[in-house]
Design an enzyme around this catalytic site. Structure first.
Site, PDB file in Angstrom:
ATOM      1  CB  SER A 225      40.063   8.784  50.484  1.00 33.21           C
ATOM      2  OG  SER A 225      38.965   8.374  50.087  1.00 33.21           O
TER       3      SER A 225
ATOM      4  CE  LYS B  58      28.385  10.595  52.799  1.00 34.55           C
ATOM      5  NZ  LYS B  58      29.262  11.696  52.608  1.00 34.55           N
ATOM      6  CG  ASP B  59      30.435  12.575  48.343  1.00 34.01           C
ATOM      7  OD1 ASP B  59      30.078  13.336  49.329  1.00 34.01           O
ATOM      8  OD2 ASP B  59      31.385  11.783  48.422  1.00 34.01           O
TER       9      ASP B  59
ATOM     10  CB  SER C 217      27.363  17.532  57.745  1.00 33.96           C
ATOM     11  OG  SER C 217      25.883  17.628  57.599  1.00 33.96           O
TER      12      SER C 217
ATOM     13  NE  ARG D 269      22.927  15.039  56.658  1.00 36.78           N
ATOM     14  CZ  ARG D 269      23.319  14.166  57.415  1.00 36.78           C
ATOM     15  NH1 ARG D 269      22.750  13.849  58.557  1.00 36.78           N
ATOM     16  NH2 ARG D 269      24.575  13.515  57.468  1.00 36.78           N
ATOM     17  NE  ARG D 270      26.800  13.477  59.629  1.00 35.24           N
ATOM     18  CZ  ARG D 270      27.510  12.924  58.860  1.00 35.24           C
ATOM     19  NH1 ARG D 270      28.944  13.898  58.757  1.00 35.24           N
ATOM     20  NH2 ARG D 270      27.793  11.716  58.149  1.00 35.24           N
TER      21      ARG D 270
ATOM     22  NE  ARG E  22      36.368  19.547  54.511  1.00 36.16           N
ATOM     23  CZ  ARG E  22      36.881  20.114  53.442  1.00 36.16           C
ATOM     24  NH1 ARG E  22      36.934  21.551  53.419  1.00 36.16           N
ATOM     25  NH2 ARG E  22      37.423  19.311  52.369  1.00 36.16           N
TER      26      ARG E  22
ATOM     27  CG  ASN F  73      41.731  10.720  55.100  1.00 37.93           C
ATOM     28  OD1 ASN F  73      41.886  10.936  56.322  1.00 37.93           O
ATOM     29  ND2 ASN F  73      42.531  10.695  54.217  1.00 37.93           N
TER      30      ASN F  73
ATOM     31  NE  ARG G  88      35.969  14.310  58.067  1.00 32.94           N
ATOM     32  CZ  ARG G  88      34.968  14.588  57.442  1.00 32.94           C
ATOM     33  NH1 ARG G  88      33.658  14.196  58.319  1.00 32.94           N
ATOM     34  NH2 ARG G  88      34.660  15.171  56.408  1.00 32.94           N
TER      35      ARG G  88
ATOM     36  CB  CYS H 291      27.322  20.718  50.716  1.00 32.93           C
ATOM     37  SG  CYS H 291      28.067  22.164  49.731  1.00 32.93           S
TER      38      CYS H 291
END
Length: 404
Positions: free
Chosen positions: A16, A86-87, A135, A137-138, A155, A157, A161, A248
């Site tokens: 990406s 974070k990944d 996410s 979380r979000r 979903r 990159n 988006r 996740c």
């Protein structure tokens, strides 16, 4: 010929645009103090890149964006890999380690509204407005604060988006501020969300370089860039997540701060776990004070202020600054060339903390206290019912997979 091969470093990266920007940033930083090295990029697509029609938790794979790259490391196709921290799972495959964590960019999330409603706010959007995020979380935090809005999965990159947003499929997106800034798209940001409104993901905003834990040459190469302040913060975060057992498939968020006091340093961490609808949350905050977080004097690879986090600077004309390589040479000499690793007849083993190689610029007792701080916070949340909240979410995901 052999000497030429030693000067070539093979760097793994996702294909990406953002991943390549991040990889080239790391390479450019290394070139500044290793001008004799040649770096070549080996790019590849990961499972998370290939499967775009299923939400991340439903795929059921813990290492969506890292597994293929780690396979390349283990079979010696590449020498190190650049990731968004974070990944990376809090437990890495055997034989691999995070050799350096580069200085963290802004870890917070950004609200990106569609251009025709750019001046609006989340609270002012009409009921039913669609907010895109991949996410949990979000999603959970949004649903808890704005139940009238519709949160839907998105979903792809960053480019993909934003195209979906501009086409009218969404009213707004929630994205990582650091990713937008690295792409040069700061102007697309409507608002950077404060942590009181949206806690961020563990490790968000930091770049991690993963390598084989027995590759002393690469560990030596990376050591000067293992940023002290970032290391302390993300270790506490990763320890928190590891103790909770989240990933996740659970809405888990954090916020950390490391402040320099008169003669001390104070590390604070806030963590939270939410139900998927956002109605239930378990949060807590802890802090710890250190009299010292660095073994050696400050150098220009370790600025102490959070806002000094853009680019690494090296002033070759200032003879009063100790070059990080000189510091590193002293460390290696004291440890018989092994970077705090223990050497046996078969292999070199290094101490790891939630996948992070021991940072030679930090006293080990400080490293252990940062790890313990994250554990203590997680255990506080567990005592207050966090695991029950996480289990309900995971059961909902499993049931939705069965019915789909």
């Amino acid at each position: 010929m052999e000497s030429e091969r030693k000067n070539v470093v093979r760097v793994g990266s996702r294909k990406s645009e953002l991943a390549l920007i991040q990889t080239n940033f790391v390479i450019d930083s290394l070139k500044k103090i290793y001008p004799d090295k040649e770096f070549t990029i080996v790019s590849m697509t990961t499972l998370g890149d290939r499967v775009l029609d299923i939400s991340l938790p439903k795929i059921g794979e813990k290492s969506l964006f890292t597994k293929d790259l780690e396979e390349a490391l283990r079979n010696n196709t590449v020498d190190f890999v650049v990731h968004s921290l974070k990944d990376l799972p809090t437990t890495l495959p055997e034989g691999l380690a995070i050799g350096a964590v580069f200085e963290r960019e802004d870890p917070r999330d950004a609200l990106v509204l569609r251009e025709d409603i750019k001046e609006a706010t989340l609270s002012a959007l009409p009921a039913g407005s669609i907010i895109g995020t991949s996410s949990l979380r979000r999603t959970a935090q949004l649903r808890g604060s704005y139940p009238e809005l519709s949160v839907q999965d998105v979903r792809g990159n960053l480019n993909t988006r934003l195209k979906k947003l501009d086409s009218g499929a969404y009213s707004a997106l929630l994205l990582a501020t650091a990713g937008l800034e690295r792409m040069g798209w700061e102007k697309r940001i409507t608002k950077i969300l404060p942590c009181s409104e949206m806690m961020y993901a563990v490790g968000q905003g930091a770049l991690a370089v993963e390598c084989r834990s027995d590759n002393a040459e690469i560990l030596t190469l990376l050591s000067p860039f293992n940023h002290v302040e970032t290391y302390c913060r993300v270790l506490a975060e990763r320890s928190f997540l590891k103790t909770l057992g989240g990933g996740c498939s659970a809405p888990v968020g954090v916020s950390t701060k490391l402040k320099a006091l008169d003669s001390d340093w104070k590390l604070s961490i806030t963590g939270g776990v939410w139900s998927l609808d956002g109605k239930t949350k378990v949060t807590d905050t802890l802090e710890k004070t250190f009299t010292q977080i660095k073994k050696s004097q400050k150098h220009k690879l370790s600025p102490t202020e959070d806002n000094m986090n853009k680019k690494i600077k090296i002033d070759d004309n200032n003879d009063n600054i100790t070059h990080p390589l000189a510091e590193l040479d002293n460390i290696i000499e004291k440890n018989n060339g092994n970077l705090n690793c223990e050497e046996s007849s078969k292999e070199i083993t290094c101490r790891l903390f939630c996948g992070l190689i021991e940072n030679n610029n930090i006293p080990v007792d400080v490293i252990m206290k940062c790890e313990d701080l994250g554990k203590e916070l997680a255990n506080n949340l567990i005592t207050n019912g966090a695991l029950d909240v996480m289990k309900v979410t995971q059961d909902l995901i499993r049931n939705s997979i069965k019915s789909s």
